[in-house]
Design a protein around this motif. Structure first.
Motif, PDB file in Angstrom:
ATOM      1  N   HIS A  60       0.814  -1.152  -0.033  1.00  0.00           N
ATOM      2  CA  HIS A  60       0.129   0.059   0.092  1.00  0.00           C
ATOM      3  C   HIS A  60       0.794   1.218   0.103  1.00  0.00           C
ATOM      4  CE1 HIS A  60      -3.616   2.173   1.717  1.00  0.00           C
ATOM      5  NE2 HIS A  60      -3.435   2.716   0.827  1.00  0.00           N
ATOM      6  N   ARG A  63      -1.591   6.554  -2.701  1.00  0.00           N
ATOM      7  CA  ARG A  63      -2.866   6.876  -2.063  1.00  0.00           C
ATOM      8  C   ARG A  63      -3.970   7.150  -3.186  1.00  0.00           C
ATOM      9  NH1 ARG A  63      -2.052  12.037   1.168  1.00  0.00           N
ATOM     10  NH2 ARG A  63      -1.243  10.569   2.559  1.00  0.00           N
ATOM     11  N   ALA A  71       1.143   7.226   0.047  1.00  0.00           N
ATOM     12  CA  ALA A  71       0.322   6.511   1.158  1.00  0.00           C
ATOM     13  C   ALA A  71       1.174   6.239   2.225  1.00  0.00           C
ATOM     14  CB  ALA A  71      -0.408   5.186   0.705  1.00  0.00           C
TER      15      ALA A  71
END
Length: 137
Positions: A60, A63, A71
């Motif tokens: 991850h 964003r 992110a």
């Protein structure tokens, strides 16, 4: 023998090390969080490599915009399923194990075809997967 009380005050700082420990094998690449293979930064068919071509796992790091690396979560994102756009392009659906966010990523030209096919057929083998996907949306 006298005991030294100030041995912490006299410690030297750590020296700079010139050893790369393999980090320069793939400049701009990364090590997969799922299968621990070294993944090159370039990917045929996409401008931003965001998943492992072998196990299809991701991190991850983006964003809102693919490739923005904005992110702060950095959680592992295993692939959940595949999706197909109206123009026929395949997408991987990932879910972050840390924050639960879903994301869709384009497949790359060097992705493992067998892993993609297994992922696409997963809802046919396990009906609970489709039910869980509907409930999370």
């Amino acid at each position: 023998m006298p005991r030294r009380n100030n041995h912490r005050d006299r410690r030297r700082g750590q020296r700079h090390k010139d050893v790369g420990h393999g980090h320069d094998r793939h400049p701009g690449g990364f090590r997969c969080a799922g299968c621990r293979l070294d993944v090159p930064a370039t990917a045929p068919g996409t401008a931003h490599r965001n998943h492992c071509p072998h196990c299809l796992a991701s991190l991850h790091v983006d964003r809102r915009v693919p490739g923005d690396r904005a992110a702060s979560c950095r959680g592992r994102m295993p692939p959940l399923s595949t999706s197909v756009r109206p123009d026929g392009e395949w997408l991987l659906i990932h879910q972050c194990v840390a924050c639960g966010e879903l994301s869709a990523n384009r497949i790359a030209g060097d992705d493992n075809a067998l892993a993609l096919l297994r992922l696409a057929l997963k809802p046919l083998c396990d009906t609970g997967v489709a039910t869980r996907m509907v409930l999370t949306l």
